[in-house]
Design a protein around this motif. Structure first.
Motif, PDB file in Angstrom:
ATOM      1  N   THR A   1      10.117  -5.274  -8.723  1.00  0.00           N
ATOM      2  CA  THR A   1       9.320  -3.910  -8.534  1.00  0.00           C
ATOM      3  C   THR A   1       8.177  -4.383  -7.921  1.00  0.00           C
ATOM      4  OG1 THR A   1       8.615  -3.993 -10.700  1.00  0.00           O
ATOM      5  CG2 THR A   1      10.312  -2.735 -10.351  1.00  0.00           C
ATOM      6  N   LEU A   2       7.497  -3.494  -7.002  1.00  0.00           N
ATOM      7  CA  LEU A   2       6.307  -3.743  -6.061  1.00  0.00           C
ATOM      8  C   LEU A   2       4.945  -3.390  -6.722  1.00  0.00           C
ATOM      9  CD1 LEU A   2       5.655  -4.981  -3.481  1.00  0.00           C
ATOM     10  CD2 LEU A   2       5.816  -2.835  -2.411  1.00  0.00           C
TER      11      LEU A   2
ATOM     12  N   ARG B   1      -5.533   3.423  -6.733  1.00  0.00           N
ATOM     13  CA  ARG B   1      -5.263   2.908  -8.049  1.00  0.00           C
ATOM     14  C   ARG B   1      -4.183   1.764  -7.658  1.00  0.00           C
ATOM     15  NH1 ARG B   1      -2.885   3.976 -13.182  1.00  0.00           N
ATOM     16  NH2 ARG B   1      -1.945   5.957 -12.344  1.00  0.00           N
ATOM     17  N   LEU B   2      -4.823   0.543  -8.283  1.00  0.00           N
ATOM     18  CA  LEU B   2      -3.869  -0.541  -8.397  1.00  0.00           C
ATOM     19  C   LEU B   2      -2.672  -0.208  -9.415  1.00  0.00           C
ATOM     20  CD1 LEU B   2      -3.059  -3.288  -7.041  1.00  0.00           C
ATOM     21  CD2 LEU B   2      -4.319  -4.442  -8.957  1.00  0.00           C
ATOM     22  N   ILE B   3      -1.469  -0.465  -8.965  1.00  0.00           N
ATOM     23  CA  ILE B   3      -0.398  -0.413 -10.051  1.00  0.00           C
ATOM     24  C   ILE B   3       0.285  -1.787 -10.267  1.00  0.00           C
ATOM     25  CG2 ILE B   3       1.639   0.769 -10.657  1.00  0.00           C
ATOM     26  CD1 ILE B   3      -0.833   2.615 -10.636  1.00  0.00           C
ATOM     27  N   LYS B   4       0.174  -2.407 -11.349  1.00  0.00           N
ATOM     28  CA  LYS B   4       0.724  -3.888 -11.164  1.00  0.00           C
ATOM     29  C   LYS B   4       2.126  -3.836 -11.719  1.00  0.00           C
ATOM     30  CE  LYS B   4      -4.109  -5.425 -12.714  1.00  0.00           C
ATOM     31  NZ  LYS B   4      -4.701  -6.035 -13.654  1.00  0.00           N
ATOM     32  N   ARG B   5       2.964  -4.544 -10.976  1.00  0.00           N
ATOM     33  CA  ARG B   5       4.423  -4.348 -11.287  1.00  0.00           C
ATOM     34  C   ARG B   5       4.932  -6.012 -11.286  1.00  0.00           C
ATOM     35  NH1 ARG B   5       5.314   0.747  -7.864  1.00  0.00           N
ATOM     36  NH2 ARG B   5       4.869   2.203  -9.449  1.00  0.00           N
ATOM     37  N   GLU B   6       6.316  -6.166 -11.009  1.00  0.00           N
ATOM     38  CA  GLU B   6       6.710  -7.430 -11.265  1.00  0.00           C
ATOM     39  C   GLU B   6       6.579  -8.508  -9.913  1.00  0.00           C
ATOM     40  OE1 GLU B   6      10.778  -6.431 -11.488  1.00  0.00           O
ATOM     41  OE2 GLU B   6      10.571  -5.826 -13.692  1.00  0.00           O
ATOM     42  N   SER B   7       6.149  -7.845  -8.830  1.00  0.00           N
ATOM     43  CA  SER B   7       5.990  -8.522  -7.413  1.00  0.00           C
ATOM     44  C   SER B   7       4.978  -9.638  -7.376  1.00  0.00           C
ATOM     45  CB  SER B   7       6.106  -7.654  -6.215  1.00  0.00           C
ATOM     46  OG  SER B   7       4.788  -6.901  -6.307  1.00  0.00           O
ATOM     47  N   THR B   8       4.097  -9.501  -8.408  1.00  0.00           N
ATOM     48  CA  THR B   8       2.789 -10.404  -8.559  1.00  0.00           C
ATOM     49  C   THR B   8       2.920 -11.233  -9.767  1.00  0.00           C
ATOM     50  OG1 THR B   8       1.326  -8.470  -9.234  1.00  0.00           O
ATOM     51  CG2 THR B   8       1.425  -9.101  -7.031  1.00  0.00           C
ATOM     52  N   MET B   9       2.532 -12.712  -9.689  1.00  0.00           N
ATOM     53  CA  MET B   9       2.433 -13.389 -10.734  1.00  0.00           C
ATOM     54  C   MET B   9       1.533 -14.401 -10.509  1.00  0.00           C
ATOM     55  SD  MET B   9       6.243 -15.528 -10.763  1.00  0.00           S
ATOM     56  CE  MET B   9       5.535 -16.275 -12.431  1.00  0.00           C
ATOM     57  N   PRO B  10       0.979 -15.385 -11.530  1.00  0.00           N
ATOM     58  CA  PRO B  10      -0.029 -16.357 -11.367  1.00  0.00           C
ATOM     59  C   PRO B  10       0.514 -17.231 -10.309  1.00  0.00           C
ATOM     60  CG  PRO B  10       0.018 -15.913 -13.842  1.00  0.00           C
ATOM     61  CD  PRO B  10       1.360 -15.080 -13.033  1.00  0.00           C
TER      62      PRO B  10
ATOM     63  N   PHE C   1       0.865  -1.250   0.092  1.00  0.00           N
ATOM     64  CA  PHE C   1      -0.127   0.125  -0.018  1.00  0.00           C
ATOM     65  C   PHE C   1       1.064   1.098  -0.043  1.00  0.00           C
ATOM     66  CE2 PHE C   1      -4.020   2.131   0.750  1.00  0.00           C
ATOM     67  CZ  PHE C   1      -4.889   1.243   0.635  1.00  0.00           C
ATOM     68  N   ASP C   2       0.526   2.058  -0.988  1.00  0.00           N
ATOM     69  CA  ASP C   2       1.491   3.460  -1.286  1.00  0.00           C
ATOM     70  C   ASP C   2       2.477   3.201  -2.091  1.00  0.00           C
ATOM     71  OD1 ASP C   2       0.037   4.968   0.560  1.00  0.00           O
ATOM     72  OD2 ASP C   2       1.325   4.964   2.034  1.00  0.00           O
ATOM     73  N   ASP C   3       2.748   3.886  -3.232  1.00  0.00           N
ATOM     74  CA  ASP C   3       3.768   3.984  -4.200  1.00  0.00           C
ATOM     75  C   ASP C   3       4.738   4.868  -3.810  1.00  0.00           C
ATOM     76  OD1 ASP C   3       4.693   3.163  -6.542  1.00  0.00           O
ATOM     77  OD2 ASP C   3       3.689   4.506  -7.752  1.00  0.00           O
ATOM     78  N   GLN C   4       5.735   4.213  -2.952  1.00  0.00           N
ATOM     79  CA  GLN C   4       6.719   5.169  -2.843  1.00  0.00           C
ATOM     80  C   GLN C   4       7.843   4.959  -3.700  1.00  0.00           C
ATOM     81  OE1 GLN C   4       6.639   7.024   0.016  1.00  0.00           O
ATOM     82  NE2 GLN C   4       4.345   6.673   0.077  1.00  0.00           N
TER      83      GLN C   4
ATOM     84  N   THR D   1       9.865   1.117  -6.911  1.00  0.00           N
ATOM     85  CA  THR D   1      10.229   0.763  -8.413  1.00  0.00           C
ATOM     86  C   THR D   1      11.750   0.758  -8.650  1.00  0.00           C
ATOM     87  OG1 THR D   1      10.378   3.379  -8.630  1.00  0.00           O
ATOM     88  CG2 THR D   1       8.274   2.325  -9.390  1.00  0.00           C
ATOM     89  N   ILE D   2      12.493   0.802  -7.545  1.00  0.00           N
ATOM     90  CA  ILE D   2      13.964   0.773  -7.404  1.00  0.00           C
ATOM     91  C   ILE D   2      14.310  -0.710  -7.068  1.00  0.00           C
ATOM     92  CG2 ILE D   2      16.227   1.463  -6.543  1.00  0.00           C
ATOM     93  CD1 ILE D   2      14.821   4.009  -5.992  1.00  0.00           C
TER      94      ILE D   2
END
Length: 380
Positions: free
Chosen positions: A307-308, A356-365, A295-298, A302-303
């Motif tokens: 990425t989260l 808003r949900l920002i989808k990045r690399e830390s989630t996958m099927p 929660f929260d886009d710090q 992204t570093i």
């Protein structure tokens, strides 16, 4: 040209320098009453020559405004509140107001003292993120004094009479958990400061809009599982205070005890940092074995690698909307003081902004059943 006095010149000296009465000089420098253009020009020129500075308190008593607003938050060091305060400041400064900021560390005595000081300093309005959802009696004095108040981020269930600008926390959290569910995850843990209130929150899901943020986000987690017809496992609601190291410790303990967990949702930016650190230290492949949403886009989200995936809160907009709402209330209050129709008793506004949900690399099927079984045996 006469020498400038070493001390602060008085209004009488400015009047003498300009060749007008003290009353005329007072009207010019105080910004009230009618004065000829020629006299006003002489007074301003005399004030500039003498280095005169009007008494702000005296002027506020005449004008009925100090051109300041108070902002009271629980943790000014939290990037979320820092952005919200920036939004407030930008909004109100454009209207000619300055911000007086108080940090309370969620302490009720500090919050009450901030309200007392702002009242004594005659702040024109106050924006406050309360530390307690129930202890709000100190806000009554502001309403009684006709000082406009806007609640920021923290709704208060028992005070629907006070304007508020908040985040739709339950809906935002539900979106995050639904994302994990859509990826096939079923053993989803939640890291939250509200975990010890799980039974009460479970029984009051319909009231999630008036819960404090951490409780509302836990409610959103529960609502997402409920809609997916997944039974809630209390062991997956993990308590951690707002401390990164404590969150890391709690998540490491969870993952060591339960290798079936395939996803984690952290309900705060501090908890997210600790959770991320724990997953990386757990020995599990990230995100192949375990997914995470924070929660929260710090900036750090992204570093790092991966990425989260995050729930991005509109923190700047939250502050700007609160500032705009307060300005409208203050304008109405000023109109009432000058005999115009005021709307002190108009219906309060309760603005709820969606994250808003920002989808990045830390989630996958979710991995296949065979892969999952192999990894469980390996981890054990």
């Amino acid at each position: 040209m006469r020498d400038r006095p070493s001390r602060t010149p008085s209004l009488i000296e400015v009047a003498t320098e300009a060749g007008v009465s003290t009353a005329t000089a007072g009207r010019v420098l105080g910004g009230y009453g009618q004065v000829s253009a020629a006299a006003a020009e002489r007074v301003h020129a005399a004030a500039a020559r003498l280095g005169y500075r009007p008494n702000a308190l005296a002027r506020s008593l005449i004008q009925g405004s100090t051109q300041t607003i108070g902002v009271v938050v629980t943790d000014v060091g939290n990037p979320f509140f820092a952005q919200a305060v920036r939004g407030i400041s930008d909004k109100v400064r454009a209207a000619g107001y300055e911000v007086v900021l108080f940090n309370t560390d969620s302490g009720l005595p500090a919050e009450r003292n901030a309200i007392r000081v702002l009242s004594e300093k005659r702040a024109d309005g106050i924006i406050i993120a309360t530390g307690s959802p129930t202890e709000t009696d100190h806000l009554d004095s502001l309403r009684d004094s006709r000082i406009p108040v806007v609640l920021l981020d923290r709704p208060v269930a028992g005070r629907p009479d006070i304007d508020s600008v908040t985040i739709a926390n339950a809906d935002s959290a539900r979106t995050a958990v639904r994302h994990l569910l859509a990826l096939g995850h079923r053993r989803i843990a939640v890291i939250t400061e509200a975990a010890r209130e799980l039974p009460r929150i479970t029984d009051h899901l319909a009231d999630s809009a008036t819960m404090r943020p951490s409780a509302a986000r836990l409610a959103g987690y529960l609502l997402a599982l409920q809609s997916a017809r997944i039974k809630v496992d209390p062991a997956l609601a993990v308590y951690a205070p707002y401390e990164r190291d404590r969150a890391t410790e709690a998540v490491l303990k969870l993952l060591a005890a339960d290798p079936t967990v395939t996803a984690v949702f952290a309900t705060d930016n501090v908890l997210a940092a600790g959770t991320y650190q724990a997953i990386q230290a757990s020995g599990r492949r990230f995100p192949q074995d375990i997914s995470m949403v924070g929660f929260d886009d710090q900036d750090w989200t992204t570093i790092v690698r991966p990425t989260l995936t995050v729930v991005r809160q509109p923190s700047y907009e939250l502050g700007a909307r609160a500032g705009g709402l307060l300005l409208r209330r203050m304008t109405a209050a000023a109109g009432g003081q000058h005999g115009e129709k005021a709307d002190h008793d108009s219906a309060p506004e309760h603005v709820r902004l969606r994250a808003r949900l920002i989808k990045r690399e830390s989630t996958m099927p979710f991995p296949s059943a065979a892969d999952a079984a192999d990894r469980v045996l390996e981890l054990r």
